[in-house]
Design an enzyme around this catalytic site. Structure first.
Site, PDB file in Angstrom:
ATOM      1  N   SER A 187      -4.488  29.308  -8.010  1.00 21.68           N
ATOM      2  CA  SER A 187      -3.867  30.102  -9.074  1.00 21.68           C
ATOM      3  C   SER A 187      -4.337  29.699 -10.465  1.00 21.68           C
ATOM      4  CB  SER A 187      -2.338  30.001  -8.983  1.00 21.68           C
ATOM      5  OG  SER A 187      -1.929  28.652  -9.005  1.00 21.68           O
ATOM      6  N   ASP A 430       7.144  24.869 -15.161  1.00 20.91           N
ATOM      7  CA  ASP A 430       5.727  25.013 -14.823  1.00 20.91           C
ATOM      8  C   ASP A 430       4.875  24.218 -15.803  1.00 20.91           C
ATOM      9  OD1 ASP A 430       3.199  25.727 -14.099  1.00 20.91           O
ATOM     10  OD2 ASP A 430       3.518  27.890 -14.199  1.00 20.91           O
ATOM     11  N   HIS A 433       0.230  25.565 -14.639  1.00 21.61           N
ATOM     12  CA  HIS A 433      -0.507  26.711 -15.177  1.00 21.61           C
ATOM     13  C   HIS A 433      -0.502  26.655 -16.704  1.00 21.61           C
ATOM     14  CE1 HIS A 433       0.895  27.953 -11.126  1.00 21.61           C
ATOM     15  NE2 HIS A 433      -0.346  28.376 -11.046  1.00 21.61           N
TER      16      HIS A 433
END
Length: 458
Positions: A187, A430, A433
């Site tokens: 990702s 998170d 990312h």
């Protein structure tokens, strides 16, 4: 004077035909011409200038902002306003005409080390906003979901001994005309691809020509340039199976000596391949070689040898390079983007760890964690071996060293701003990312410079 000349042409046309419909048609055509020409003139001028300003040693590059302000699809009404500034990233202001900032690319000057340097302030901010780019996923849309600070957008990477030119979408699209580019990985690789799509969105929008609605396997085409960007999901790079088809938290089976044909069978005709992998190697996994169990990571079985993340990481990269070097007709360039660390502080990801810093580390302010160094060293060792073997077969593999550079950017993650704060779903912060726009946009500065260097020396 030009207006009178045009009027004269209309009078001539009038004498040749007395039909009112023909006169009206000519007037409409002339009006459209006079309307469209000023819009496209800066772009046409840029193309004409570019053909005369290039030399063997340098490429003239205008800033992204200078061109895209005049481009027909530039949408100035989407730039931040006082009313919606709480949810929109800052966009880089457009310099006045005649005051373009010109950067000169190295033209293949490999003696300049791009990776030794520091993050320095860039008051102008980002080159797109979260409302002008269509490619941002919700969990990376930090401005939309309430991130209060903007300072993390105002930094650029400065090498010690040279300048890293800013990514220019027009120059990039001209460079890749008639070519194709693929991202292979997890990702974060998709995060990188979406950053590139956002930067290109200032001058062109692609068509989605994917055979699937799965975001992990997409293909975008820029028909005006005959250029495609693709993503191939392969977080482990090798052949993988789930132990539970419906539960992603259960251990995966990694066949460390087998190719993942979802990407190895697809990349042979690509001109550029950006490959990366990392964070998935810390998940519970079972390791196989020759279809026999040779170890595991975080498995409950006491009869299986417990191994480290670097054990599978090394063998996965070795198999990935073996796959690349086995391609008989591959004529492209492979860029290995190095392992990029997460930035959880105050606890692990599942026990309240967070990333709340609002500015980069200085170059010597923070040491890289031991596990990150181990992953980096493992990857670099396998790269050197794979690159050497590839060179024997005419395969070009180069190293895009982002590990230390991104270690210095704990401020660039979504944290709790990658989803609606009020939603009734418990989600971990998170810190893996990257916000878009955000520090990851600099990866495309590096990518374009590396592509330029490699093309010069091919």
């Amino acid at each position: 004077m030009k207006l009178h000349a045009n009027e004269g042409k209309i009078q001539v046309l009038t004498r040749r035909s007395t039909s009112p419909s023909k006169i009206l048609a000519h007037l409409i055509a002339l009006s459209l011409f006079l309307t469209i020409l000023p819009i496209y003139y800066p772009y046409i001028r840029h193309i004409l200038e570019k053909t005369t300003s290039c030399s063997n040693d340098h490429v003239r590059v205008q800033t992204t902002a200078t061109l895209s302000h005049h481009h027909p699809i530039y949408r100035s009404h989407l730039l931040p306003t006082k009313e919606n500034d709480h949810k929109v990233a800052l966009a880089m202001p457009v310099p006045p005409r005649g005051q373009e900032v010109v950067l000169r690319r190295s033209g293949g000057n490999k003696s300049c080390d791009l990776y030794s340097g520091e993050w320095v302030e860039k008051p102008d901010g980002s080159y797109y906003t979260n409302e002008t780019c269509w490619a941002i996923q919700e969990h990376q849309n930090c401005m939309k979901f309430g991130r209060p600070d903007r300072g993390f957008l105002k930094w650029k990477w400065k090498p010690n001994d040279c300048e890293l030119p800013v990514f220019d979408p027009v120059e990039f699209l001209e460079m890749v005309r008639g070519k194709s580019l693929a991202f292979v990985g997890d990702s974060v690789a998709r995060n990188h691809m979406q950053s590139l799509l956002c930067l290109l969105s200032r001058v062109a929008y692609p068509n989605d020509v994917s055979n699937s609605s799965d975001l992990n396997f997409k293909q975008y085409e820029y028909p005006e340039y005959n250029f495609t960007i693709s993503i191939f999901w392969s977080p482990y790079l090798v052949n993988t199976e789930r132990t539970d088809r419906y539960d992603i938290t259960q251990p995966f089976k990694l066949y460390l000596d087998e190719f993942d044909e979802s990407w190895t069978s697809q990349i042979e005709n690509f001109n550029y391949v950006i490959i990366s992998a990392g964070q998935w190697f810390f998940r519970p996994t079972m390791f196989y070689s020759n279809r026999r169990v040779i170890g595991c990571l975080y498995c409950p079985e006491s009869t299986i040898r417990h191994r480290s993340s670097t054990f599978s990481y090394r063998r996965a990269w070795r198999t990935a390079f073996r796959a690349i070097n086995s391609l008989k007709n591959f004529q492209g360039i492979v860029f290995l983007r190095s392992f990029v660390p997460s930035h959880f502080e105050g606890g692990p990801w599942d026990k309240g760890g967070d990333c709340v810093r609002t500015k980069p580390f200085k170059r010597n302010e923070s040491a890289i964690a031991d596990y990150v160094l181990e992953m980096y060293k493992t990857q670099l060792q396998e790269y050197k071996f794979g690159e050497r073997e590839g060179r024997k077969k005419g395969v070009k593999i180069t190293f895009m060293d982002m590990t230390h550079i991104m270690h210095l950017r704990p401020d660039g993650h979504p944290s709790r701003y990658g989803h609606l704060p009020s939603q009734n779903v418990t989600m971990a912060n998170d810190c893996v990312h990257w916000c878009l726009p955000g520090p990851i946009d600099a990866w495309n500065d590096f990518l374009m410079e590396l592509m330029t260097r490699e093309e010069v020396h091919r």
